[in-house]
Design a protein around this motif. Structure first.
Motif, PDB file in Angstrom:
ATOM      1  N   CYS A  30       0.532  -0.827   0.029  1.00 18.90           N
ATOM      2  CA  CYS A  30       0.213   0.438  -0.099  1.00 18.90           C
ATOM      3  C   CYS A  30       1.067   1.132  -0.301  1.00 18.90           C
ATOM      4  O   CYS A  30       1.727   1.186   0.950  1.00 18.90           O
ATOM      5  CB  CYS A  30      -0.627  -0.131   1.503  1.00 18.90           C
ATOM      6  SG  CYS A  30      -2.236  -1.028   1.079  1.00 18.90           S
ATOM      7  N   ASP A  31       0.920   2.398  -0.973  1.00 23.71           N
ATOM      8  CA  ASP A  31       1.408   3.522  -1.551  1.00 23.71           C
ATOM      9  C   ASP A  31       0.889   4.573   0.435  1.00 23.71           C
ATOM     10  O   ASP A  31      -0.333   4.878   0.114  1.00 23.71           O
ATOM     11  CB  ASP A  31       1.153   3.907  -2.139  1.00 23.71           C
ATOM     12  CG  ASP A  31       2.147   5.067  -2.443  1.00 23.71           C
ATOM     13  OD1 ASP A  31       2.636   5.505  -1.955  1.00 23.71           O
ATOM     14  OD2 ASP A  31       2.162   5.964  -4.056  1.00 23.71           O
ATOM     15  N   ARG A  83      -5.714   3.759   2.575  1.00 22.86           N
ATOM     16  CA  ARG A  83      -7.832   3.415   2.782  1.00 22.86           C
ATOM     17  C   ARG A  83      -7.242   1.788   2.722  1.00 22.86           C
ATOM     18  O   ARG A  83      -7.773   1.548   3.587  1.00 22.86           O
ATOM     19  CB  ARG A  83      -8.500   3.593   1.466  1.00 22.86           C
ATOM     20  CG  ARG A  83      -9.970   3.229   2.108  1.00 22.86           C
ATOM     21  CD  ARG A  83     -10.539   3.624   0.620  1.00 22.86           C
ATOM     22  NE  ARG A  83      -9.718   2.690  -0.456  1.00 22.86           N
ATOM     23  CZ  ARG A  83      -9.734   2.789  -2.141  1.00 22.86           C
ATOM     24  NH1 ARG A  83     -10.731   3.494  -2.231  1.00 22.86           N
ATOM     25  NH2 ARG A  83      -9.612   1.963  -3.007  1.00 22.86           N
ATOM     26  N   ASN A  84      -6.863   1.526   1.699  1.00 16.41           N
ATOM     27  CA  ASN A  84      -6.576   0.195   1.207  1.00 16.41           C
ATOM     28  C   ASN A  84      -6.227  -0.584   2.634  1.00 16.41           C
ATOM     29  O   ASN A  84      -6.179  -1.978   3.147  1.00 16.41           O
ATOM     30  CB  ASN A  84      -5.798  -0.240   0.150  1.00 16.41           C
ATOM     31  CG  ASN A  84      -6.633   0.173  -1.228  1.00 16.41           C
ATOM     32  OD1 ASN A  84      -7.766   0.148  -1.205  1.00 16.41           O
ATOM     33  ND2 ASN A  84      -5.107   0.530  -2.297  1.00 16.41           N
ATOM     34  N   ARG A  93       1.700   7.083   1.218  1.00 18.92           N
ATOM     35  CA  ARG A  93       1.494   8.949   0.130  1.00 18.92           C
ATOM     36  C   ARG A  93       0.713   9.109  -0.111  1.00 18.92           C
ATOM     37  O   ARG A  93      -0.248  10.243  -0.570  1.00 18.92           O
ATOM     38  CB  ARG A  93       3.220   8.901  -0.909  1.00 18.92           C
ATOM     39  CG  ARG A  93       4.420   8.832  -0.232  1.00 18.92           C
ATOM     40  CD  ARG A  93       5.320   8.499  -1.384  1.00 18.92           C
ATOM     41  NE  ARG A  93       5.269   7.163  -1.886  1.00 18.92           N
ATOM     42  CZ  ARG A  93       5.903   7.230  -2.955  1.00 18.92           C
ATOM     43  NH1 ARG A  93       6.939   7.843  -3.473  1.00 18.92           N
ATOM     44  NH2 ARG A  93       5.399   5.990  -3.726  1.00 18.92           N
ATOM     45  N   HIS A  94       0.310   7.941  -0.409  1.00 20.79           N
ATOM     46  CA  HIS A  94      -1.777   8.695  -1.617  1.00 20.79           C
ATOM     47  C   HIS A  94      -2.939   8.126  -0.376  1.00 20.79           C
ATOM     48  O   HIS A  94      -2.399   7.333  -0.023  1.00 20.79           O
ATOM     49  CB  HIS A  94      -1.444   7.261  -2.559  1.00 20.79           C
ATOM     50  CG  HIS A  94      -2.502   7.804  -3.518  1.00 20.79           C
ATOM     51  ND1 HIS A  94      -3.958   7.503  -3.785  1.00 20.79           N
ATOM     52  CD2 HIS A  94      -2.566   8.777  -5.212  1.00 20.79           C
ATOM     53  CE1 HIS A  94      -4.618   8.369  -4.825  1.00 20.79           C
ATOM     54  NE2 HIS A  94      -3.238   9.016  -5.657  1.00 20.79           N
ATOM     55  N   PRO A  95      -3.573   8.874  -0.136  1.00 16.67           N
ATOM     56  CA  PRO A  95      -5.312   8.203   0.219  1.00 16.67           C
ATOM     57  C   PRO A  95      -4.983   7.218  -0.019  1.00 16.67           C
ATOM     58  O   PRO A  95      -5.997   6.537   1.007  1.00 16.67           O
ATOM     59  CB  PRO A  95      -6.158  10.001  -0.114  1.00 16.67           C
ATOM     60  CG  PRO A  95      -5.626  10.645  -0.434  1.00 16.67           C
ATOM     61  CD  PRO A  95      -4.014  10.322  -1.307  1.00 16.67           C
ATOM     62  N   ILE A  96      -5.608   7.138  -0.987  1.00 19.58           N
ATOM     63  CA  ILE A  96      -6.348   5.637  -2.045  1.00 19.58           C
ATOM     64  C   ILE A  96      -5.418   3.889  -1.100  1.00 19.58           C
ATOM     65  O   ILE A  96      -5.184   3.316  -0.861  1.00 19.58           O
ATOM     66  CB  ILE A  96      -6.348   5.270  -2.969  1.00 19.58           C
ATOM     67  CG1 ILE A  96      -7.281   5.897  -3.628  1.00 19.58           C
ATOM     68  CG2 ILE A  96      -5.860   3.701  -3.579  1.00 19.58           C
ATOM     69  CD1 ILE A  96      -7.103   6.268  -5.465  1.00 19.58           C
ATOM     70  N   GLY A  97      -3.952   4.020  -0.660  1.00 21.31           N
ATOM     71  CA  GLY A  97      -2.967   3.847   0.037  1.00 21.31           C
ATOM     72  C   GLY A  97      -3.538   3.777   1.402  1.00 21.31           C
ATOM     73  O   GLY A  97      -3.299   2.220   2.148  1.00 21.31           O
TER      74      GLY A  97
END
Length: 71
Positions: A19-20, A28-29, A22-26
């Motif tokens: 999961c990244d 969240r995941n 640095r990004h909101p999707i990461g």
């Protein structure tokens, strides 16, 4: 109908590690993988989860499942 195999601890760790953050999707995941693995949630319980259902504590996050198929 065949059931899907359970996600092992090693599989969950690999998903979390990818999961990244640095990004909101990461973010969240990662949250979904960690919470669903620990609480053994069904998909519908995760989809219905709101921020009000969570309490951040010193030792982790407490989760309230408002709706349950069995409860």
């Amino acid at each position: 109908m065949r059931k899907a195999l359970a996600i092992t601890a090693a599989m969950a760790r690999a998903m979390v590690d990818n999961c990244d953050l640095r990004h909101p999707i990461g973010l969240r995941n990662r949250f979904v993988v960690v919470v669903s693995r620990k609480a053994l949630n069904r998909r519908i319980e995760l989809a219905d989860l709101t921020i009000e259902d969570l309490t951040v504590e010193d030792g982790g996050v407490a989760q309230c499942v408002a709706y349950s198929k069995t409860g």
